[in-house]
Scaffold this motif. Structure first.
Motif, short mmCIF file in Angstrom:
data_model
loop_
_atom_site.label_atom_id
_atom_site.label_comp_id
_atom_site.label_asym_id
_atom_site.label_seq_id
_atom_site.Cartn_x
_atom_site.Cartn_y
_atom_site.Cartn_z
N PRO A 60 2.77 41.67 -26.66
CA PRO A 60 2.31 40.59 -25.76
C PRO A 60 1.15 41.00 -24.87
O PRO A 60 0.26 40.20 -24.59
CB PRO A 60 3.57 40.28 -24.93
CG PRO A 60 4.71 40.76 -25.76
CD PRO A 60 4.20 41.96 -26.48
N ARG A 112 -2.14 41.11 -26.97
CA ARG A 112 -2.63 39.74 -27.25
C ARG A 112 -3.19 39.09 -25.98
O ARG A 112 -4.16 38.33 -26.05
CB ARG A 112 -1.51 38.90 -27.84
CG ARG A 112 -1.08 39.36 -29.23
CD ARG A 112 -0.16 38.35 -29.90
NE ARG A 112 0.21 38.78 -31.24
CZ ARG A 112 -0.55 38.61 -32.33
NH1 ARG A 112 -1.74 38.03 -32.21
NH2 ARG A 112 -0.13 39.02 -33.50
N THR A 120 1.92 38.93 -18.31
CA THR A 120 3.22 39.21 -18.90
C THR A 120 4.02 40.01 -17.87
O THR A 120 3.48 40.39 -16.83
CB THR A 120 3.08 40.02 -20.20
OG1 THR A 120 2.69 41.38 -19.86
CG2 THR A 120 2.04 39.42 -21.15
#
Length: 328
Positions: free
Chosen positions: A121, A124, A299
């Protein structure tokens, strides 16, 4: 008969003596020695087989990692003619065809499941920022497994890396010609966080200033002079070490990134990795400010801040709107 009573001597003969007395030879130890040698030989062959298997697996793993990094560096070093037509940020995706950009991210994200790599995550999320801003000026605190990826995704732009280990910097520069990296000497430790935050609220730790001449203890002022004149579009803080009390911690990196963004930039994307840790979270809130956080590309372990500089920057305090009559 009573006169014969007294101590008696009992003589015991061993089986070999008994056999010799009967004219027979004692049993030979040769069969037992042969069996022992066979067992030792089998154990040695098993150990040799295990060692060979481990060597093969390690070699295959190292070859895969080397091929991965070679692919990324080749992507960053090739195609200069295609990128020459674009200039500034927000152009073609990293100076690369979109399918190449996506393939590199997919490959790196898959590797992110391995130990020691950045989680998928987070990879990305950072890639999504570069997709929008590259080719551009990118500053990265920390060298690591993702170093070739950031350089490749920012193809056509300028990517500069800073690391605390001069030997590692020299090693990567030797292996990857064209890599721009510099070593940084940090004079802080994680255990000093509370005192450093208090000191950072003093007048010499202003949010807009020339770090090269700063008296703030958190300021990084030993970089090449020309780096302080660059308007950085993306700053990634993924170093230095910060996992132990004696580690340098990322206080100086986050503070300096915040000042660079406000002093030279107009709008800078600042990304802080390992944001679940105390130092990263405390310094992110103190110098980058929660009102600047971009939730869509953050995140649990990566915080994304969009920091505005120039006239929009608050010159008196890191967080909050500019004071009336103080903005330029």
């Amino acid at each position: 008969m009573k006169g014969m009573a007294g101590p008696r001597l009992l003589v015991v003969h061993t089986s070999s003596n008994k056999a010799a007395a009967n004219g027979m030879s004692p049993p030979s130890p040769a069969p037992f020695l042969g069996l022992s040698r066979c067992l030792w030989l089998l154990a040695f062959l098993a150990l040799l087989t295990c060692a060979s298997l481990l060597t093969v697996l390690s070699t295959a793993r190292a070859s895969a990692a080397a091929a991965y990094q070679a692919t990324l560096f080749a992507a960053a070093a090739s195609g200069g003619a295609a990128a020459a037509g674009g200039s500034g940020c927000g152009g073609e995706v990293g100076g690369l065809p979109r399918y190449v950009f996506d393939a590199l991210v997919q490959y790196a994200a898959a590797a992110g499941n391995a130990t020691g790599c950045m989680p998928e995550p987070d990879v990305r999320a950072i890639a999504s920022v570069l997709r929008r801003r590259a080719p551009c000026n990118m500053l990265v605190f920390g060298l690591g497994g993702e170093t070739p990826l950031w350089r490749a995704l920012n193809h056509g732009g300028r990517t500069v890396f800073l690391d605390e280990n001069p030997f590692y910097v020299e090693h990567l520069e030797g292996r990857h010609p064209g890599l721009e990296a510099y070593d940084v000497a940090y004079a802080t430790a994680v255990r000093e966080l509370p005192g450093l935050l208090d000191a950072a609220r003093a007048a010499e730790c202003r949010p807009v200033q020339n770090l090269l001449f700063s008296e703030c203890r958190l300021a990084i002022n030993d970089l090449p002079n020309q780096l302080y004149d660059v308007a950085w579009d993306v700053i990634l803080v993924d170093g230095p070490r910060g996992f132990a009390e004696g580690s340098p911690g990322r206080m100086s990196a986050i503070y300096s990134a915040a000042v660079m963004a406000r002093t030279k930039g107009t709008e800078t994307e600042v990304l802080v990795h390992d944001y679940e840790r105390e130092v990263e979270r405390a310094c992110g809130r103190e110098f980058l400010c929660e009102e600047n956080m971009v939730a869509a590309t953050s995140t649990p372990s990566l915080a994304h801040f969009r920091v505005r500089g120039g006239a929009a920057a608050n010159r008196e305090a890191f967080c909050g709107p500019p004071a009336a009559g103080k903005s330029n």
